[in-house]
Design a protein around this motif. Structure first.
Motif, PDB file in Angstrom:
ATOM      1  N   SER A   1       0.818  -1.212   0.000  1.00  0.00           N
ATOM      2  CA  SER A   1       0.000   0.000   0.000  1.00  0.00           C
ATOM      3  C   SER A   1       0.856   1.269   0.000  1.00  0.00           C
ATOM      4  O   SER A   1       0.348   2.366  -0.122  1.00  0.00           O
ATOM      5  CB  SER A   1      -0.913   0.020   1.229  1.00  0.00           C
ATOM      6  N   ARG A   2       2.155   1.073   0.170  1.00  0.00           N
ATOM      7  CA  ARG A   2       3.133   2.162   0.195  1.00  0.00           C
ATOM      8  C   ARG A   2       2.961   3.115   1.377  1.00  0.00           C
ATOM      9  O   ARG A   2       3.371   4.269   1.318  1.00  0.00           O
ATOM     10  CB  ARG A   2       3.161   2.910  -1.127  1.00  0.00           C
ATOM     11  N   LEU A   3       2.350   2.634   2.451  1.00  0.00           N
ATOM     12  CA  LEU A   3       2.334   3.416   3.693  1.00  0.00           C
ATOM     13  C   LEU A   3       3.749   3.459   4.271  1.00  0.00           C
ATOM     14  O   LEU A   3       4.160   4.441   4.854  1.00  0.00           O
ATOM     15  CB  LEU A   3       1.365   2.794   4.703  1.00  0.00           C
ATOM     16  N   ILE A   4       4.477   2.342   4.098  1.00  0.00           N
ATOM     17  CA  ILE A   4       5.897   2.254   4.443  1.00  0.00           C
ATOM     18  C   ILE A   4       6.594   1.652   3.226  1.00  0.00           C
ATOM     19  O   ILE A   4       6.115   0.671   2.664  1.00  0.00           O
ATOM     20  CB  ILE A   4       6.122   1.397   5.713  1.00  0.00           C
ATOM     21  N   LYS A   5       7.719   2.232   2.828  1.00  0.00           N
ATOM     22  CA  LYS A   5       8.336   1.865   1.550  1.00  0.00           C
ATOM     23  C   LYS A   5       8.952   0.474   1.490  1.00  0.00           C
ATOM     24  O   LYS A   5       8.947  -0.165   0.455  1.00  0.00           O
ATOM     25  CB  LYS A   5       9.402   2.885   1.163  1.00  0.00           C
ATOM     26  N   ARG A   6       9.512   0.000   2.598  1.00  0.00           N
ATOM     27  CA  ARG A   6      10.179  -1.305   2.579  1.00  0.00           C
ATOM     28  C   ARG A   6       9.557  -2.239   3.607  1.00  0.00           C
ATOM     29  O   ARG A   6       9.218  -1.839   4.710  1.00  0.00           O
ATOM     30  CB  ARG A   6      11.670  -1.138   2.875  1.00  0.00           C
TER      31      ARG A   6
ATOM     32  N   THR B   1      -3.438   1.976  13.185  1.00  0.00           N
ATOM     33  CA  THR B   1      -2.924   3.211  13.761  1.00  0.00           C
ATOM     34  C   THR B   1      -1.405   3.079  13.785  1.00  0.00           C
ATOM     35  O   THR B   1      -0.872   2.177  14.433  1.00  0.00           O
ATOM     36  CB  THR B   1      -3.464   3.425  15.187  1.00  0.00           C
ATOM     37  N   ILE B   2      -0.722   3.947  13.046  1.00  0.00           N
ATOM     38  CA  ILE B   2       0.725   3.847  12.880  1.00  0.00           C
ATOM     39  C   ILE B   2       1.382   5.110  13.411  1.00  0.00           C
ATOM     40  O   ILE B   2       0.986   6.216  13.043  1.00  0.00           O
ATOM     41  CB  ILE B   2       1.101   3.681  11.391  1.00  0.00           C
TER      42      ILE B   2
ATOM     43  N   VAL C   1      -0.844   8.238  12.183  1.00  0.00           N
ATOM     44  CA  VAL C   1      -1.734   8.099  11.035  1.00  0.00           C
ATOM     45  C   VAL C   1      -2.696   6.948  11.314  1.00  0.00           C
ATOM     46  O   VAL C   1      -2.283   5.875  11.757  1.00  0.00           O
ATOM     47  CB  VAL C   1      -0.923   7.806   9.751  1.00  0.00           C
ATOM     48  N   GLU C   2      -3.985   7.201  11.063  1.00  0.00           N
ATOM     49  CA  GLU C   2      -5.000   6.164  11.238  1.00  0.00           C
ATOM     50  C   GLU C   2      -5.674   5.921   9.895  1.00  0.00           C
ATOM     51  O   GLU C   2      -6.148   6.870   9.261  1.00  0.00           O
ATOM     52  CB  GLU C   2      -6.016   6.605  12.293  1.00  0.00           C
ATOM     53  N   VAL C   3      -5.683   4.654   9.458  1.00  0.00           N
ATOM     54  CA  VAL C   3      -6.271   4.304   8.163  1.00  0.00           C
ATOM     55  C   VAL C   3      -7.203   3.107   8.309  1.00  0.00           C
ATOM     56  O   VAL C   3      -7.061   2.305   9.224  1.00  0.00           O
ATOM     57  CB  VAL C   3      -5.183   3.979   7.095  1.00  0.00           C
ATOM     58  N   ARG C   4      -8.156   3.028   7.383  1.00  0.00           N
ATOM     59  CA  ARG C   4      -9.054   1.869   7.290  1.00  0.00           C
ATOM     60  C   ARG C   4      -8.657   1.081   6.046  1.00  0.00           C
ATOM     61  O   ARG C   4      -8.476   1.650   4.972  1.00  0.00           O
ATOM     62  CB  ARG C   4     -10.507   2.310   7.169  1.00  0.00           C
TER      63      ARG C   4
ATOM     64  N   SER D   1      -7.383   9.734   9.903  1.00  0.00           N
ATOM     65  CA  SER D   1      -6.843  10.897  10.601  1.00  0.00           C
ATOM     66  C   SER D   1      -5.327  10.902  10.525  1.00  0.00           C
ATOM     67  O   SER D   1      -4.695   9.865  10.360  1.00  0.00           O
ATOM     68  CB  SER D   1      -7.285  10.915  12.064  1.00  0.00           C
ATOM     69  N   GLU D   2      -4.780  12.098  10.655  1.00  0.00           N
ATOM     70  CA  GLU D   2      -3.331  12.285  10.689  1.00  0.00           C
ATOM     71  C   GLU D   2      -3.068  13.357  11.748  1.00  0.00           C
ATOM     72  O   GLU D   2      -3.481  14.501  11.589  1.00  0.00           O
ATOM     73  CB  GLU D   2      -2.821  12.730   9.324  1.00  0.00           C
ATOM     74  N   THR D   3      -2.421  12.972  12.834  1.00  0.00           N
ATOM     75  CA  THR D   3      -2.225  13.857  13.973  1.00  0.00           C
ATOM     76  C   THR D   3      -0.748  14.074  14.238  1.00  0.00           C
ATOM     77  O   THR D   3       0.013  13.104  14.296  1.00  0.00           O
ATOM     78  CB  THR D   3      -2.863  13.236  15.242  1.00  0.00           C
ATOM     79  N   ARG D   4      -0.358  15.321  14.389  1.00  0.00           N
ATOM     80  CA  ARG D   4       1.021  15.657  14.775  1.00  0.00           C
ATOM     81  C   ARG D   4       1.133  15.533  16.291  1.00  0.00           C
ATOM     82  O   ARG D   4       0.243  15.964  17.024  1.00  0.00           O
ATOM     83  CB  ARG D   4       1.376  17.074  14.360  1.00  0.00           C
ATOM     84  N   ILE D   5       2.239  14.967  16.743  1.00  0.00           N
ATOM     85  CA  ILE D   5       2.491  14.838  18.171  1.00  0.00           C
ATOM     86  C   ILE D   5       3.330  16.026  18.599  1.00  0.00           C
ATOM     87  O   ILE D   5       4.388  16.291  18.042  1.00  0.00           O
ATOM     88  CB  ILE D   5       3.257  13.535  18.488  1.00  0.00           C
ATOM     89  N   ASN D   6       2.850  16.724  19.616  1.00  0.00           N
ATOM     90  CA  ASN D   6       3.580  17.857  20.168  1.00  0.00           C
ATOM     91  C   ASN D   6       4.826  17.329  20.883  1.00  0.00           C
ATOM     92  O   ASN D   6       4.743  16.377  21.653  1.00  0.00           O
ATOM     93  CB  ASN D   6       2.681  18.620  21.146  1.00  0.00           C
ATOM     94  N   GLN D   7       5.978  17.909  20.629  1.00  0.00           N
ATOM     95  CA  GLN D   7       7.232  17.446  21.218  1.00  0.00           C
ATOM     96  C   GLN D   7       7.178  17.454  22.747  1.00  0.00           C
ATOM     97  O   GLN D   7       7.715  16.568  23.387  1.00  0.00           O
ATOM     98  CB  GLN D   7       8.395  18.314  20.725  1.00  0.00           C
TER      99      GLN D   7
END
Length: 94
Positions: free
Chosen positions: A10-15, A48-49, A56-59, A80-86
């Protein structure tokens, strides 16, 4: 289909090896439960990755053994795609 293979196709992760490492480090949940690289992914599952500073959350919409680059995005729906605050990340690590 295995989780690591789905992420690669699905190319969510390349390798696939990187997908296996990410899963084995506990950064992927499958339907709310920590998943291993060998977990089985099927239609309508929620992934949820955690990538560094974003989640990133995908169905899952379909599973295929191979796909063309332009069709890879049709294998999942971005929920959804959420940024995590440092600062939050530092609090969790304490």
């Amino acid at each position: 289909m295995r989780l690591d293979k789905f992420l690669k196709v699905s190319r969510l992760i390349k390798r696939r090896t990187v997908a296996k490492e990410v899963a084995d480090k506990g950064r992927i949940k499958l339907n709310g439960v920590l998943a291993k690289s060998s977990s089985t992914v099927k239609y309508d599952d929620i992934l949820t990755i955690q990538f560094g500073n974003k989640i990133v959350e995908v169905r899952v919409l379909e599973t295929k053994d191979s796909t063309k680059k332009e069709d890879a995005g049709k294998m999942y729906e971005l929920l959804s795609e959420t940024r995590i605050n440092q600062d939050v990340k530092e609090e969790e690590s304490r």
